[in-house]
Design a protein around this motif. Structure first.
Motif, mmCIF file in Angstrom:
data_model
loop_
_atom_site.group_PDB
_atom_site.id
_atom_site.type_symbol
_atom_site.label_atom_id
_atom_site.label_comp_id
_atom_site.label_asym_id
_atom_site.label_seq_id
_atom_site.Cartn_x
_atom_site.Cartn_y
_atom_site.Cartn_z
ATOM 1 N N GLN A 180 0.848 -1.316 -0.156
ATOM 2 C CA GLN A 180 0.066 0.132 0.025
ATOM 3 C C GLN A 180 1.003 1.232 -0.133
ATOM 4 O O GLN A 180 0.667 2.220 -0.739
ATOM 5 C CB GLN A 180 -0.881 -0.005 1.396
ATOM 6 C CG GLN A 180 -2.276 -0.732 1.175
ATOM 7 C CD GLN A 180 -2.740 -0.788 2.482
ATOM 8 O OE1 GLN A 180 -2.461 -0.997 3.525
ATOM 9 N NE2 GLN A 180 -4.428 -0.848 2.190
ATOM 10 N N ILE A 183 1.238 4.530 -2.765
ATOM 11 C CA ILE A 183 0.761 5.608 -2.435
ATOM 12 C C ILE A 183 2.092 6.598 -3.008
ATOM 13 O O ILE A 183 1.838 7.516 -3.574
ATOM 14 C CB ILE A 183 0.706 5.869 -1.053
ATOM 15 C CG1 ILE A 183 -0.535 5.236 -0.663
ATOM 16 C CG2 ILE A 183 0.858 7.223 -0.757
ATOM 17 C CD1 ILE A 183 -0.588 5.074 0.876
ATOM 18 N N ARG A 240 5.382 0.929 -8.540
ATOM 19 C CA ARG A 240 4.561 -0.398 -7.772
ATOM 20 C C ARG A 240 5.285 -1.794 -7.779
ATOM 21 O O ARG A 240 4.784 -2.685 -8.185
ATOM 22 C CB ARG A 240 3.111 -0.727 -8.152
ATOM 23 C CG ARG A 240 2.378 0.826 -7.920
ATOM 24 C CD ARG A 240 0.633 0.445 -8.369
ATOM 25 N NE ARG A 240 0.428 -0.211 -9.789
ATOM 26 C CZ ARG A 240 0.298 0.532 -10.789
ATOM 27 N NH1 ARG A 240 0.802 1.770 -10.872
ATOM 28 N NH2 ARG A 240 0.020 -0.088 -11.923
ATOM 29 N N HIS A 258 -2.733 -1.511 -8.256
ATOM 30 C CA HIS A 258 -3.058 -0.290 -8.662
ATOM 31 C C HIS A 258 -2.391 1.001 -7.640
ATOM 32 O O HIS A 258 -2.337 0.608 -6.794
ATOM 33 C CB HIS A 258 -4.717 0.096 -8.491
ATOM 34 C CG HIS A 258 -5.571 -1.065 -9.252
ATOM 35 N ND1 HIS A 258 -5.399 -0.944 -10.682
ATOM 36 C CD2 HIS A 258 -6.334 -2.047 -8.971
ATOM 37 C CE1 HIS A 258 -6.216 -2.021 -11.245
ATOM 38 N NE2 HIS A 258 -6.675 -2.736 -10.150
ATOM 39 N N LEU A 283 -2.475 4.219 -5.550
ATOM 40 C CA LEU A 283 -3.542 4.744 -4.476
ATOM 41 C C LEU A 283 -3.220 6.246 -4.460
ATOM 42 O O LEU A 283 -2.163 6.676 -4.079
ATOM 43 C CB LEU A 283 -3.324 4.264 -3.164
ATOM 44 C CG LEU A 283 -3.347 2.513 -2.881
ATOM 45 C CD1 LEU A 283 -3.212 1.981 -1.608
ATOM 46 C CD2 LEU A 283 -5.232 2.440 -3.122
ATOM 47 N N ARG A 284 -4.258 7.132 -4.982
ATOM 48 C CA ARG A 284 -4.025 8.352 -5.230
ATOM 49 C C ARG A 284 -5.118 9.345 -4.346
ATOM 50 O O ARG A 284 -4.867 10.242 -4.099
ATOM 51 C CB ARG A 284 -4.217 9.097 -6.639
ATOM 52 C CG ARG A 284 -3.076 8.050 -7.570
ATOM 53 C CD ARG A 284 -3.309 8.635 -9.178
ATOM 54 N NE ARG A 284 -2.239 7.904 -9.721
ATOM 55 C CZ ARG A 284 -1.081 8.222 -10.010
ATOM 56 N NH1 ARG A 284 -0.546 9.365 -9.463
ATOM 57 N NH2 ARG A 284 -0.064 7.573 -10.729
ATOM 58 N N SER A 300 -9.641 5.545 -1.179
ATOM 59 C CA SER A 300 -9.076 4.038 -1.333
ATOM 60 C C SER A 300 -8.491 3.637 -0.259
ATOM 61 O O SER A 300 -8.417 2.320 -0.095
ATOM 62 C CB SER A 300 -7.863 4.354 -2.623
ATOM 63 O OG SER A 300 -8.479 4.893 -3.557
ATOM 64 N N LEU A 301 -8.427 4.282 0.707
ATOM 65 C CA LEU A 301 -7.793 3.832 2.076
ATOM 66 C C LEU A 301 -8.826 3.809 3.252
ATOM 67 O O LEU A 301 -8.758 2.842 4.100
ATOM 68 C CB LEU A 301 -6.598 4.523 2.274
ATOM 69 C CG LEU A 301 -5.487 4.548 1.646
ATOM 70 C CD1 LEU A 301 -4.486 5.579 1.848
ATOM 71 C CD2 LEU A 301 -4.778 2.998 1.637
#
Length: 315
Positions: free
Chosen positions: A132, A136, A141, A147, A149-150, A154-155
């Motif tokens: 994670q 971010i 990644r 994907h 995390l922007r 999402s968190l």
């Protein structure tokens, strides 16, 4: 180096200049101790320098805290004998030094520290996994997340809205390099990460923005932020505090080092010897703890003192 550190350094050097005019014993070490390197260690080096001047009125400290990456070139060029670093030297840095001098730089561990992920004090986020964190902060990644995390949605649900504002250290920092290597799986940071010259600036930026997240040294925590635990693949939470760093339970713990230009079989010059003697003493380690770092185990102190031919200090 932050403006607060610069102001404190100026005041210390001014105060020391008065002390140095006092007569000193012929047996006392006298001279200038110049160091180039870590910003993370700047406050610690200053406090050790203050205590050194108290012990030895004929000595002074000149500190340039441009970041850990500035230490190896200065050591190799011979502009300093001591370079504080909050990360290990790279193989290329060691090779450049050894190519010039014919022997490797000597590494001394002087305290323990840890990298801490921080969010705003009102942010309810409690833990993150390495994938994670990589999703971010990174551009690629490499740690396995599918994907990026922007956005905070999402968190966490509802508490924080909008895009995640990213804060970190600049590229000359050992903190930046350690986070890139250990958290981003040797990947690259996203270009939108706001880079700061010191951990205090990172923490201040996160404390001022509920949408922010950043990373900094453990000793820079303030009431304006709270640390995020690291969640292992087994679900175990690793919380950053001096006890977990001392035990080796926290994944982003690190040694703080002094790299020294010391030929094999030779002793440290008097000025550098007096400084290292202070650092590896109970008094020097107590100063590290006062500033939020973690003191070294007694056996590590004693081993390094023996290797350098230093007498056992009074406890």
């Amino acid at each position: 180096m932050s403006s607060a550190i610069r102001q404190r350094l100026g005041a210390i050097l001014l105060a020391m200049s008065v002390i140095w005019t006092a007569p000193v014993s012929a047996e006392e070490p006298v001279g200038t101790l110049g160091t180039v390197g870590s910003d993370t260690m700047a406050g610690l080096m200053l406090r050790w320098g203050e205590r050194l001047a108290h012990r030895h009125p004929g000595m002074r400290l000149q500190l340039q805290a441009s970041g850990s990456a500035s230490a190896p070139p200065a050591l190799t060029a011979g502009t300093t004998l001591i370079g504080p670093m909050s990360r290990p030297m790279t193989e290329d840095e060691k090779a450049a030094f050894e190519h010039r001098y014919g022997y490797p730089p000597r590494a001394l561990v002087v305290a323990r520290d840890a990298l801490v992920v921080v969010v705003h004090r009102h942010n309810p986020l409690q833990s993150l996994s390495r994938p994670q964190l990589d999703a971010i902060f990174s551009d690629g990644r490499r740690c396995g997340a599918e994907h990026a995390l922007r956005r905070w949605s999402s968190l966490i649900d509802g508490a924080i809205q909008g895009r995640i504002a990213l804060h970190g250290r600049n590229a000359v920092s050992g903190t930046h390099e350690l986070f890139r290597r250990e958290v981003l799986c040797n990947g690259a940071f996203r270009p939108e990460v706001s880079e700061h010259p010191g951990s205090a600036a990172v923490v201040a930026a996160v404390a001022a923005d509920p949408r922010a997240i950043g990373y900094a040294g453990l000793n820079h925590l303030t009431p304006g932020v709270h640390p995020v635990a690291l969640r292992g693949a087994d679900g175990v939470l690793h919380r950053p505090d001096p006890a977990t760093v001392r035990r080796g339970d926290y994944p982003l713990a690190r040694d703080l080092r002094l790299y020294v230009n010391l030929p094999p079989g030779e002793s440290l010059p008097d000025v550098e010897r007096a400084f290292v003697d202070l650092i590896l003493s109970p008094e020097g380690q107590a100063i590290a703890e006062e500033l939020g770092f973690v003191a070294l185990p007694q056996e590590v102190l004693e081993r390094q003192r023996r290797e350098l031919g230093l007498e056992t200090p009074d406890s």
